[in-house]
Design a protein around this motif. Sequence first.
Motif, short mmCIF file in Angstrom:
data_model
loop_
_atom_site.label_atom_id
_atom_site.label_comp_id
_atom_site.label_asym_id
_atom_site.label_seq_id
_atom_site.Cartn_x
_atom_site.Cartn_y
_atom_site.Cartn_z
N ASN A 212 0.81 -1.22 0.00
CA ASN A 212 0.00 0.00 0.00
C ASN A 212 0.84 1.27 0.00
O ASN A 212 0.33 2.34 -0.29
N ASN B 31 -10.61 8.20 -5.18
CA ASN B 31 -10.14 9.58 -5.10
C ASN B 31 -11.33 10.50 -4.80
O ASN B 31 -12.30 10.54 -5.57
N PRO B 32 -11.32 11.23 -3.68
CA PRO B 32 -12.48 12.06 -3.33
C PRO B 32 -12.72 13.23 -4.29
O PRO B 32 -13.82 13.76 -4.34
N HIS C 180 -6.21 4.07 0.24
CA HIS C 180 -7.30 4.84 -0.37
C HIS C 180 -7.79 4.08 -1.59
O HIS C 180 -6.99 3.68 -2.44
N VAL D 284 -8.21 4.42 -7.07
CA VAL D 284 -6.84 4.77 -6.68
C VAL D 284 -6.01 3.50 -6.53
O VAL D 284 -6.37 2.59 -5.77
N PRO E 263 -1.63 2.61 -3.07
CA PRO E 263 -2.81 3.45 -2.87
C PRO E 263 -2.87 4.10 -1.49
O PRO E 263 -3.72 4.96 -1.25
N ARG E 264 -1.98 3.68 -0.58
CA ARG E 264 -1.95 4.22 0.79
C ARG E 264 -3.31 4.11 1.46
O ARG E 264 -3.80 5.06 2.07
#
Length: 284
Positions: free
Chosen positions: A62, A75-76, A72, A82, A69-70
Amino acid sequence: MGDFRGHSLVGSAFLLYGLMWSIRYPMVYLRGAAHGRHWHRMDLVEGIFKFIFASIGAVMENFAPSIGPRFHLINPEDHSWVGLSGWLHTTMYIFFSLSGLVDILTYSPLKIPQGLDRLTLALAFSLEGLLMYNHVRSQQPLEGLLHAFVLVVACIGFFCLVAEIFMRGHIILELFRSILAILQGSWLWQIALAVHPLRGAPWDQKDRSNLEFVPICFSWHLAMAIIIVITNYSLVHCYVMKYKKSSATNKIEFQKLGSAPEELEIRLLEESDEEYPGRTNRQL
């Protein structure tokens, strides 16, 4: 897993398991069930290693520099996906981590049904094959072909593990699984060297000669895996035969030592009777 380090680390893990299985299972088979109980405890060690390695891999995937994607998924800002490539590898790690967790719980007081460890590992391989199928479709020709053989090995490994659920302890299936693990490990190293080399240029993705060489190279990896398993089996066989011969010799020597005092006592009594023939009568 999308770079040299990711492919090589996972490949090393598969190689380690394959080599360990190619020694452990022949040892259990040749020495018998009585001695195999000690080796069955290795399931717990394998489960702990598998759970820790896969869990760390899922977290590190991650945070990979290019595809991580860390944690996430969407994407907001534009509501797009992501790091789907990172999530793909993370999902594979999660299922192998679950397989390790079941291996650990097998030795807990929960009394998990026998064969559940093989089932969860089979599911991990099936998911690897499913995700690898979609991964292959989005790659360039050469990289896609290289990963396609990982898909083949994963699918064969799934059927092998399903068979082991119903035929547990079958030496042929266990040796075959060892070959597949070594093959997948060495092939992941091949992908790392071909697509993400540390030195030199990667293989040309569109060169047809490279595409023709890949199946040949895979066949060589398969032959190498078979030779390794046969060699380890032969070495274990020689060791077990030498051990049994040594044990039999020691047993005979112990039997001789156990009967020696009785023979010595009889011989002394006979010599005493010959020296004093009338002693027994006088005592009476």
